[in-house]
Design an enzyme around this catalytic site. Structure first.
Site, PDB file in Angstrom:
ATOM      1  N   GLU A   1      96.886 124.450  37.889  1.00 26.17           N
ATOM      2  CA  GLU A   1      96.964 125.660  37.068  1.00 26.17           C
ATOM      3  C   GLU A   1      95.570 126.097  36.594  1.00 26.17           C
ATOM      4  OE1 GLU A   1      98.913 127.935  36.600  1.00 26.17           O
ATOM      5  OE2 GLU A   1      98.328 128.880  34.730  1.00 26.17           O
TER       6      GLU A   1
ATOM      7  N   CYS B   1     103.860 148.194  41.538  1.00 25.92           N
ATOM      8  CA  CYS B   1     104.020 149.620  41.306  1.00 25.92           C
ATOM      9  C   CYS B   1     104.847 149.838  40.039  1.00 25.92           C
ATOM     10  CB  CYS B   1     104.696 150.374  42.439  1.00 25.92           C
ATOM     11  SG  CYS B   1     103.799 150.297  43.978  1.00 25.92           S
TER      12      CYS B   1
ATOM     13  N   ASN C   1     108.843 152.374  44.029  1.00 23.81           N
ATOM     14  CA  ASN C   1     108.385 150.992  43.941  1.00 23.81           C
ATOM     15  C   ASN C   1     109.260 150.184  44.884  1.00 23.81           C
ATOM     16  OD1 ASN C   1     107.695 148.364  43.138  1.00 23.81           O
ATOM     17  ND2 ASN C   1     109.118 148.405  41.417  1.00 23.81           N
ATOM     18  N   GLY C   2     108.644 149.440  45.798  1.00 21.76           N
ATOM     19  CA  GLY C   2     109.422 148.633  46.732  1.00 21.76           C
ATOM     20  C   GLY C   2     108.929 148.823  48.152  1.00 21.76           C
TER      21      GLY C   2
ATOM     22  N   TRP D   1     100.534 149.583  43.649  1.00 19.41           N
ATOM     23  CA  TRP D   1     100.001 148.347  44.242  1.00 19.41           C
ATOM     24  C   TRP D   1     100.314 148.492  45.717  1.00 19.41           C
ATOM     25  CZ3 TRP D   1     101.624 144.063  47.076  1.00 19.41           C
ATOM     26  CH2 TRP D   1     100.744 142.965  47.085  1.00 19.41           C
TER      27      TRP D   1
ATOM     28  N   ARG E   1     101.429 146.272  36.636  1.00 16.93           N
ATOM     29  CA  ARG E   1     102.202 146.242  37.881  1.00 16.93           C
ATOM     30  C   ARG E   1     101.402 146.688  39.098  1.00 16.93           C
ATOM     31  NH1 ARG E   1     107.608 145.860  36.510  1.00 16.93           N
ATOM     32  NH2 ARG E   1     108.193 146.419  38.618  1.00 16.93           N
TER      33      ARG E   1
ATOM     34  N   LYS F   1      93.831 129.641  37.495  1.00 14.33           N
ATOM     35  CA  LYS F   1      93.327 130.574  36.489  1.00 14.33           C
ATOM     36  C   LYS F   1      91.913 131.005  36.860  1.00 14.33           C
ATOM     37  CE  LYS F   1      96.106 131.725  34.852  1.00 14.33           C
ATOM     38  NZ  LYS F   1      97.449 131.243  35.066  1.00 14.33           N
TER      39      LYS F   1
ATOM     40  N   GLU G   1      91.858 133.299  40.056  1.00 11.48           N
ATOM     41  CA  GLU G   1      92.437 134.643  39.987  1.00 11.48           C
ATOM     42  C   GLU G   1      91.645 135.604  39.110  1.00 11.48           C
ATOM     43  OE1 GLU G   1      96.494 135.216  38.547  1.00 11.48           O
ATOM     44  OE2 GLU G   1      96.263 133.563  37.177  1.00 11.48           O
TER      45      GLU G   1
ATOM     46  N   LYS H   1     101.076 141.895  38.031  1.00 11.59           N
ATOM     47  CA  LYS H   1     101.773 140.877  37.239  1.00 11.59           C
ATOM     48  C   LYS H   1     103.184 140.587  37.761  1.00 11.59           C
ATOM     49  CE  LYS H   1     102.109 138.921  32.786  1.00 11.59           C
ATOM     50  NZ  LYS H   1     101.339 137.724  33.129  1.00 11.59           N
TER      51      LYS H   1
ATOM     52  N   HIS I   1      90.232 111.030  50.674  1.00 15.73           N
ATOM     53  CA  HIS I   1      90.901 111.165  51.970  1.00 15.73           C
ATOM     54  C   HIS I   1      90.506 112.467  52.667  1.00 15.73           C
ATOM     55  CE1 HIS I   1      93.249 107.572  51.283  1.00 15.73           C
ATOM     56  NE2 HIS I   1      93.508 108.023  50.062  1.00 15.73           N
TER      57      HIS I   1
HETATM   58  O1  M6R Z   1     106.714 136.289  36.858  1.00 16.09           O
HETATM   59  P1  M6R Z   1     106.590 135.002  37.607  1.00 16.09           P
HETATM   60  O2  M6R Z   1     106.375 133.840  36.732  1.00 16.09           O
HETATM   61  O3  M6R Z   1     107.745 134.779  38.540  1.00 16.09           O
HETATM   62  O4  M6R Z   1     105.311 135.194  38.493  1.00 16.09           O
HETATM   63  C1  M6R Z   1     104.890 134.210  39.395  1.00 16.09           C
HETATM   64  C2  M6R Z   1     103.457 134.428  39.810  1.00 16.09           C
HETATM   65  O5  M6R Z   1     103.319 135.658  40.448  1.00 16.09           O
HETATM   66  C3  M6R Z   1     102.509 134.363  38.625  1.00 16.09           C
HETATM   67  O6  M6R Z   1     102.633 133.173  37.929  1.00 16.09           O
HETATM   68  C4  M6R Z   1     101.058 134.531  39.088  1.00 16.09           C
HETATM   69  O7  M6R Z   1     100.683 133.412  39.839  1.00 16.09           O
HETATM   70  C5  M6R Z   1     100.144 134.738  37.879  1.00 16.09           C
HETATM   71  N1  M6R Z   1      99.202 135.764  38.159  1.00 16.09           N
HETATM   72  C6  M6R Z   1      99.407 133.518  37.504  1.00 16.09           C
HETATM   73  O8  M6R Z   1      98.514 133.721  36.461  1.00 16.09           O
END
Ligand code: M6R
Length: 615
Positions: A487, A2, A103-104, A77, A27, A491, A494, A610, A510
């Site tokens: 990673e 948010c 927000n929260g 959000w 956000r 990517k 997501e 984000k 395994h």
């Molecule tokens: O701001 P942060 O690095 O603490 O955020 C952690 C995760 O929320 C963040 O890396 C998330 O997994 C991303 N969307 C990855 O691309």
């Protein structure tokens, strides 16, 4: 999660709030809304989905507006209550004269809601936020003063909040308050701002006051007053924002993600700047505020992080253990906070976070702080809440990252870990000097090698085109590149919503090998010259024997690779230990192009935000 923007002043209020929300859209983007004080009227606009819908709504109804002089806006959000118009912010009290954006999460909202219903309040949404609107209105009826009403209300709230409140009776005054959620005040001339984050205000002012927990800001066009929970005035420092507005432009790229991937060579140069310039000189990491003798004796480090930052932490573990011989535990912050950890005053605890706002990591860091551990924070936001908890702070200087998928911040975190591991090894004298010199030399060369990858992405695009219709992927690697496999797979999932799993290559047999057939491509990371190459090659053969389509990400020039693999993405060679800093780039690009071919919303993938400011 948010985003909030509040504005009082001389400019076009709708425009300022709308642009502010646009720059905070990372956000959340489930719904958007705005409340405006307009010549004695309080006007509210809400739309479902992305901000563009709010823009269209405002455009259609613009004839209603006379001359708005202040307002508050929100992008959501969803936490409590589905994304719907009725749950969109701003929320109002029963009579509609008081508006709130939030927000929260209010943890005791159910009890408060019951009490307020008994008092006759008429609830319309399923949100926790609406409780705040009724509560503040109830307090306002008693106190007849908005600031006091907000203060008396937040004393009753449990949980996390950043709120902005306006009342029809007191035009052009916004009251903001926060606890465990970010909020700042932007100071202008004949205008002032409140926002969840700096991108919302950077176009107008660099002068900022960061609110602390339980502080209340009363903002008008020409005044800002900050008080604590008891009503005492707090004299706050005005800080200057380090960002430039240009950071928020796509600069001709189709998506922020592609722009941010392409920024990585310069980001790496930036991280190295001033810290590593001469391979014969020790790395300069004066940010680590622990004396040398204590560092020499250090025998345990814990690294806590989430998502992409957690993957950088896994590389960090490998490097610190390898170079400095210090035992490192890595844990997801969300797990760390729900068990008794063995942290103590002799443990160095490292928190890694792009945003510096991630709620789980902040809680984990606070938990470690209580045990008197030295806290080292590696973050892209030295102005964040997490950074404020640090005993030592390494800002990664990647510049503002807009796309929800983390890319350049990951590279910057990795490079920070290389520097930290070398720094520890140099203090402990735990590594062959020539070896470290070679690593330093390779680090300095890294940006040029990444530029080579970025200058010709045709093999990556071809691979993306060929594989974009597959529904499942496995990414395999061993050793330091295991984090690259995690990673790369993160990517892909997501931004394209394709099921992708990063897995240790040796573990394939395994269990997961049972899933392999021609519908499940296997991407293998193979860096020759290291200790894992031959083994990953054998594991790839095993996958081929089960009819899996194979993709190689490699710096090997061996022709046998072209025979075994269906597609080969070739990268310039670097030593295995350094390769995560280079393998991440083609993996980011592969995910990007697959998502692009599938027509996905690359910068704002569904269900994500984000900054994850809820636990
Ligand atoms: O701001 P942060 O690095 O603490 O955020 C952690 C995760 O929320 C963040 O890396 C998330 O997994 C991303 N969307 C990855 O691309």
């Amino acid at each position: 999660m948010c985003g909030i923007v509040g504005y009082v002043g001389k400019r076009d209020v709708v425009d300022v709030i709308f642009k502010g929300l646009t720059n905070l859209e990372y956000r959340g983007y489930d719904s958007a809304g705005m409340a405006l004080q307009d010549c004695g009227e309080l006007r509210i606009y809400k739309t479902l989905g992305k901000l563009i819908n709010l823009k269209n709504e405002l455009e259609e109804r613009k004839s209603e507006l006379k001359h708005p002089t202040s307002g508050i806006g929100h992008i959501r959000w969803a936490t409590h209550g589905s994304p719907s118009l009725v749950n969109a912010h701003p929320h109002t009290c029963s009579c509609g004269r008081l508006v709130v954006v939030h927000n929260g999460i209010i943890e005791n909202y159910k009890e408060l809601r019951e009490q307020l219903i008994k008092k006759g309040c008429n609830f319309r949404s399923q949100t926790d936020t609406e409780t705040i609107a009724h509560l503040v209105a109830d307090e306002y009826a008693k106190a007849k003063d908005l600031e006091t009403a907000v203060r008396n209300s937040i004393k009753q709230l449990q949980g996390a909040y950043a709120i902005c409140v306006m009342h029809k009776d007191v035009p052009n005054l916004i009251v903001g308050a926060r606890k465990h959620a970010p909020m700042l005040v932007g100071i202008g001339e004949d205008e002032n701002f409140i926002a969840s984050d700096t991108p919302a205000i950077i176009e107008y002012t660099k002068k900022t006051i960061y609110l602390e927990d339980n502080e209340i800001a009363v903002v008008t066009k020409d005044s800002v007053k900050i008080t604590d929970i008891n009503g005492n005035t707090v004299n706050k420092k005005i800080e200057m924002l380090p960002w430039e507005p240009v950071a928020l432009s796509k600069l001709g790229y189709k998506h922020f993600m592609l722009k941010e991937i392409n920024e990585q060579p310069d980001v790496i140069r930036n991280v190295l700047n001033g810290k590593l310039y001469d391979i014969d000189a020790p790395v300069n990491l004066s940010e680590v505020k622990i004396d040398k003798e204590t560092l020499k004796k250090l025998n345990k480090i814990q690294i806590i992080a989430c998502g992409t930052s957690l993957h950088a932490a896994i590389v960090g573990k490998y490097l610190i253990e390898d170079f400095a011989g210090i035992s490192v535990e890595v844990e997801a912050s969300s797990e760390y906070i729900y068990r008794k950890t063995t942290t103590d005053s002799s443990t160095l605890v490292i928190g890694v976070s792009q945003s510096g706002e991630t709620a789980d990591t902040i809680t984990a860091i606070k938990q470690a702080k209580e045990k008197n551990s030295h806290i080292l924070i590696i973050t892209n936001r030295p102005d964040s809440n997490m950074a404020r908890l640090a005993d030592s702070l390494i800002p990664v200087n990647a510049g503002i990252e807009v796309s929800v998928a983390a890319t350049k911040s990951y590279s910057a975190q990795l490079i920070s870990f290389y520097l930290l591991a070398i720094h520890l090894a140099e203090i402990k004298d735990s590594m062959d000097k020539e070896y470290l010199k070679n690593i330093k030399h390779e680090l300095i060369q890294l940006p040029t090698k990444i530029e080579e990858i970025l200058s010709n992405t045709s093999s990556i695009q071809e691979c993306a085109r060929k594989f974009s219709s597959y529904k499942n992927f496995i990414y395999i690697a061993r050793g330091v590149n295991l984090a690259s496999a995690y990673e790369g797979a993160l990517k892909l999932k997501e931004i394209s919503y394709i099921n992708a799993t990063g897995y240790p290559a040796g573990e394939l047999k395994h269990g997961p090998i049972a899933m392999l057939d021609e519908t499940m491509p296997v991407l293998a990371i193979l860096i020759p010259g290291g200790i894992t190459y031959e083994k990953v090659l054998s594991n790839s053969e095993e996958a081929k024997a089960r009819n899996a389509k194979l993709i190689a990400l490699t710096s090997s020039t061996d022709k046998a690779i072209d025979t075994l693999f269906d597609n080969v993405i070739r990268i310039p060679h670097v030593s295995e230990v350094l390769s995560p800093a280079i393998t991440c780039v083609p993996l980011q690009l592969l995910a990007y192009y697959i998502a692009e071919f599938l027509g996905k919303d690359v910068d704002q993938p569904r269900n994500l935000a984000k900054s994850v400011t809820v636990e």
